[in-house]
Design a protein around this motif. Structure first.
Motif, PDB file in Angstrom:
ATOM      1  N   GLU A   1       0.830  -1.202   0.000  1.00 60.41           N
ATOM      2  CA  GLU A   1       0.000   0.000   0.000  1.00 60.41           C
ATOM      3  C   GLU A   1       0.867   1.255   0.000  1.00 60.41           C
ATOM      4  N   ALA A   2       1.914   1.247   0.815  1.00 59.48           N
ATOM      5  CA  ALA A   2       2.826   2.395   0.855  1.00 59.48           C
ATOM      6  C   ALA A   2       3.535   2.566  -0.477  1.00 59.48           C
ATOM      7  N   ALA A   3       3.945   1.453  -1.084  1.00 57.97           N
ATOM      8  CA  ALA A   3       4.637   1.510  -2.366  1.00 57.97           C
ATOM      9  C   ALA A   3       3.718   2.048  -3.452  1.00 57.97           C
ATOM     10  N   LEU A   4       2.465   1.590  -3.474  1.00 57.54           N
ATOM     11  CA  LEU A   4       1.514   2.099  -4.466  1.00 57.54           C
ATOM     12  C   LEU A   4       1.362   3.608  -4.327  1.00 57.54           C
ATOM     13  N   ASP A   5       1.197   4.084  -3.107  1.00 60.53           N
ATOM     14  CA  ASP A   5       1.055   5.524  -2.881  1.00 60.53           C
ATOM     15  C   ASP A   5       2.240   6.287  -3.459  1.00 60.53           C
ATOM     16  N   LEU A   6       3.447   5.834  -3.144  1.00 61.67           N
ATOM     17  CA  LEU A   6       4.642   6.568  -3.555  1.00 61.67           C
ATOM     18  C   LEU A   6       4.915   6.439  -5.043  1.00 61.67           C
ATOM     19  N   PHE A   7       4.709   5.259  -5.611  1.00 57.30           N
ATOM     20  CA  PHE A   7       4.913   5.096  -7.055  1.00 57.30           C
ATOM     21  C   PHE A   7       3.983   6.009  -7.838  1.00 57.30           C
ATOM     22  N   VAL A   8       2.743   6.125  -7.386  1.00 53.16           N
ATOM     23  CA  VAL A   8       1.783   6.969  -8.089  1.00 53.16           C
ATOM     24  C   VAL A   8       2.095   8.452  -7.864  1.00 53.16           C
ATOM     25  N   GLU A   9       2.515   8.794  -6.654  1.00 47.17           N
ATOM     26  CA  GLU A   9       2.834  10.190  -6.340  1.00 47.17           C
ATOM     27  C   GLU A   9       4.100  10.676  -7.031  1.00 47.17           C
TER      28      GLU A   9
ATOM     29  N   SER B   1      14.167  -6.226  -4.012  1.00 51.69           N
ATOM     30  CA  SER B   1      14.579  -5.056  -4.781  1.00 51.69           C
ATOM     31  C   SER B   1      13.365  -4.174  -5.034  1.00 51.69           C
ATOM     32  N   LYS B   2      13.625  -2.951  -5.462  1.00 50.41           N
ATOM     33  CA  LYS B   2      12.521  -2.042  -5.779  1.00 50.41           C
ATOM     34  C   LYS B   2      11.737  -2.552  -6.977  1.00 50.41           C
ATOM     35  N   GLU B   3      12.446  -3.187  -7.917  1.00 51.65           N
ATOM     36  CA  GLU B   3      11.776  -3.755  -9.090  1.00 51.65           C
ATOM     37  C   GLU B   3      10.788  -4.851  -8.687  1.00 51.65           C
ATOM     38  N   GLU B   4      11.219  -5.722  -7.770  1.00 51.89           N
ATOM     39  CA  GLU B   4      10.330  -6.799  -7.317  1.00 51.89           C
ATOM     40  C   GLU B   4       9.154  -6.232  -6.515  1.00 51.89           C
ATOM     41  N   LEU B   5       9.398  -5.164  -5.797  1.00 51.08           N
ATOM     42  CA  LEU B   5       8.324  -4.501  -5.065  1.00 51.08           C
ATOM     43  C   LEU B   5       7.299  -3.941  -6.043  1.00 51.08           C
ATOM     44  N   PHE B   6       7.760  -3.310  -7.108  1.00 53.02           N
ATOM     45  CA  PHE B   6       6.843  -2.760  -8.100  1.00 53.02           C
ATOM     46  C   PHE B   6       6.018  -3.870  -8.752  1.00 53.02           C
ATOM     47  N   LYS B   7       6.664  -4.968  -9.087  1.00 57.53           N
ATOM     48  CA  LYS B   7       5.934  -6.084  -9.698  1.00 57.53           C
ATOM     49  C   LYS B   7       4.849  -6.600  -8.755  1.00 57.53           C
ATOM     50  N   ALA B   8       5.185  -6.677  -7.474  1.00 57.15           N
ATOM     51  CA  ALA B   8       4.206  -7.152  -6.494  1.00 57.15           C
ATOM     52  C   ALA B   8       3.026  -6.186  -6.389  1.00 57.15           C
ATOM     53  N   VAL B   9       3.295  -4.894  -6.499  1.00 55.28           N
ATOM     54  CA  VAL B   9       2.222  -3.892  -6.477  1.00 55.28           C
ATOM     55  C   VAL B   9       1.306  -4.078  -7.682  1.00 55.28           C
ATOM     56  N   VAL B  10       1.886  -4.325  -8.847  1.00 54.10           N
ATOM     57  CA  VAL B  10       1.102  -4.530 -10.065  1.00 54.10           C
ATOM     58  C   VAL B  10       0.232  -5.782  -9.944  1.00 54.10           C
ATOM     59  N   VAL B  11       0.811  -6.857  -9.418  1.00 62.20           N
ATOM     60  CA  VAL B  11       0.051  -8.106  -9.261  1.00 62.20           C
ATOM     61  C   VAL B  11      -1.083  -7.911  -8.264  1.00 62.20           C
ATOM     62  N   GLU B  12      -0.784  -7.255  -7.147  1.00 54.69           N
ATOM     63  CA  GLU B  12      -1.783  -7.060  -6.099  1.00 54.69           C
ATOM     64  C   GLU B  12      -2.972  -6.228  -6.585  1.00 54.69           C
TER      65      GLU B  12
ATOM     66  N   ARG C   1      -6.148  -9.800 -10.640  1.00 56.37           N
ATOM     67  CA  ARG C   1      -7.604  -9.742 -10.656  1.00 56.37           C
ATOM     68  C   ARG C   1      -8.219 -10.329 -11.935  1.00 56.37           C
ATOM     69  N   PHE C   2      -7.384 -10.731 -12.874  1.00 56.55           N
ATOM     70  CA  PHE C   2      -7.934 -11.210 -14.144  1.00 56.55           C
ATOM     71  C   PHE C   2      -8.646 -12.560 -14.005  1.00 56.55           C
ATOM     72  N   THR C   3      -8.260 -13.358 -13.049  1.00 60.36           N
ATOM     73  CA  THR C   3      -8.984 -14.611 -12.812  1.00 60.36           C
ATOM     74  C   THR C   3     -10.431 -14.314 -12.456  1.00 60.36           C
ATOM     75  N   GLU C   4     -10.621 -13.349 -11.557  1.00 57.93           N
ATOM     76  CA  GLU C   4     -11.972 -12.931 -11.150  1.00 57.93           C
ATOM     77  C   GLU C   4     -12.733 -12.337 -12.327  1.00 57.93           C
TER      78      GLU C   4
ATOM     79  N   PHE D   1       7.143  -6.768 -18.186  1.00 57.37           N
ATOM     80  CA  PHE D   1       6.347  -7.423 -17.148  1.00 57.37           C
ATOM     81  C   PHE D   1       4.923  -6.886 -17.160  1.00 57.37           C
ATOM     82  N   TYR D   2       4.778  -5.582 -17.234  1.00 61.78           N
ATOM     83  CA  TYR D   2       3.450  -4.965 -17.244  1.00 61.78           C
ATOM     84  C   TYR D   2       2.672  -5.379 -18.487  1.00 61.78           C
ATOM     85  N   ARG D   3       3.347  -5.404 -19.621  1.00 62.90           N
ATOM     86  CA  ARG D   3       2.690  -5.802 -20.868  1.00 62.90           C
ATOM     87  C   ARG D   3       2.190  -7.240 -20.759  1.00 62.90           C
ATOM     88  N   ARG D   4       3.034  -8.114 -20.213  1.00 63.29           N
ATOM     89  CA  ARG D   4       2.686  -9.531 -20.123  1.00 63.29           C
ATOM     90  C   ARG D   4       1.591  -9.791 -19.096  1.00 63.29           C
TER      91      ARG D   4
END
Length: 224
Positions: free
Chosen positions: A31-39, A67-78, A83-86, A138-141
Motif C-alpha cells: 500500500e505504501a509503495a503504491l502511494d509513492l509510485f503513483v505520487e 529489490s525495488k523492481e520486485e516490489l513494483f511487480k508485487a504492487v502490479v500483481v496485487e 484480478r484477471f482470474t476474477e 512485465f506490465y505488458r505480459r
C-alpha cells in the motif's frame, strides 16, 4: 518455576500482536509503495521512503521484496494482474447480452480500477516504461496482454451472437481501451485535457463513449 499466569498471558498477547503485525507487513508495504509510485513515479521513489511510510526499516522491506523492481511487480500483481482470474470468471458467468456486458465492463472498470490509485500505475508505465524495459515487459505480459484478451472475448461474443457486425477484433479493442486510458491520464495529470470551463464526470463520459462504440459496432442502432 513457571511464570505467573498474568505474566504468561501478557507474553502470549505480545507475541500474538507481533505475529499479526508481521502478517500485515506485506500488505502495508504494498500500500505504501503504491502511494509513492503513483505520487512520485518509479525512478524517484526510494526504497527507504516506502519502508518509512509503512513504519518499518529498510531491512524489513527487503526481507519481503529483495529489490525495488520486485516490489513494483508485487504492487502490479496485487492491484491489477491478480484480478484477471476474477474478471474472466465474471465473463464466463455473465448471462446478459454482449451490449450489456460491454456497458458493465466499462462501468465496473471505473469503479474497481479507474477511480482508484491503481490507475496511476498505467500512467507511470506510459511515462517511464521506456526507461525500464524489464518492468515494461512485465506490465505488458501481466496486465496489457490479459486485458486485451478479455476485451477480444467480449467483442467476439458480440460478433458470434450477431449483436455486433463483423469487425477486426484486434483493432476494435482499442476503441474500448482508449477512453479508459484517457481517464487515467486525466485523473493523474495536470488538467490540460479539458477546456477549463467544465470538468469531466467519469461515469457519464464512459457511458457516452460506450454508446459511441456500440453504435459503431451494432448492426442496428436500435439494438444498442
Amino acid at each position: 518455576m513457571p511464570a505467573p499466569r498474568f505474566l504468561s498471558d501478557k507474553i502470549c498477547t505480545v507475541r500474538a500482536k507481533r505475529e499479526r503485525r508481521k502478517e500485515a507487513r506485506p500488505g502495508e508495504l504494498l500500500e505504501a509503495a503504491l502511494d509513492l509510485f503513483v505520487e512520485k513515479g518509479f525512478a524517484a521513489t526510494r526504497s527507504e521512503e516506502v519502508a518509512a511510510r509503512a513504519g518499518v526499516s529498510k531491512g524489513t522491506l527487503f526481507l519481503y521484496f529483495p529489490s525495488k523492481e520486485e516490489l513494483f511487480k508485487a504492487v502490479v500483481v496485487e492491484n491489477l494482474a491478480g484480478r484477471f482470474t476474477e474478471w474472466n470468471r465474471e465473463f464466463d458467468e455473465f448471462e446478459g447480452s454482449t451490449i450489456d456486458m460491454l456497458r458493465y465492463c466499462m462501468r465496473i472498470w471505473w469503479e474497481r480500477v479507474g477511480s482508484t490509485k491503481a490507475s496511476g500505475l498505467t500512467k507511470l508505465m506510459l511515462s517511464e516504461g521506456r526507461n525500464f524495459p524489464e518492468l515494461a515487459e512485465f506490465y505488458r505480459r501481466e496486465v496489457v496482454k490479459p486485458g486485451h484478451t478479455l476485451l477480444r472475448r467480449i467483442i467476439r461474443r458480440g460478433v458470434d451472437s450477431g449483436e455486433f457486425a463483423p469487425v477486426d477484433v484486434d483493432n476494435a479493442i482499442y476503441a474500448v481501451i482508449s477512453p479508459m486510458i484517457f481517464l487515467m491520464l486525466w485523473k493523474h495529470s495536470a488538467p490540460i485535457c479539458v477546456d477549463g470551463e467544465s470538468d469531466i464526470d467519469p461515469e457519464k463520459y464512459l457511458a457516452i463513449q460506450t454508446d459511441i462504440v456500440l453504435n459503431g459496432l451494432c448492426k442496428s442502432k436500435a439494438a444498442a
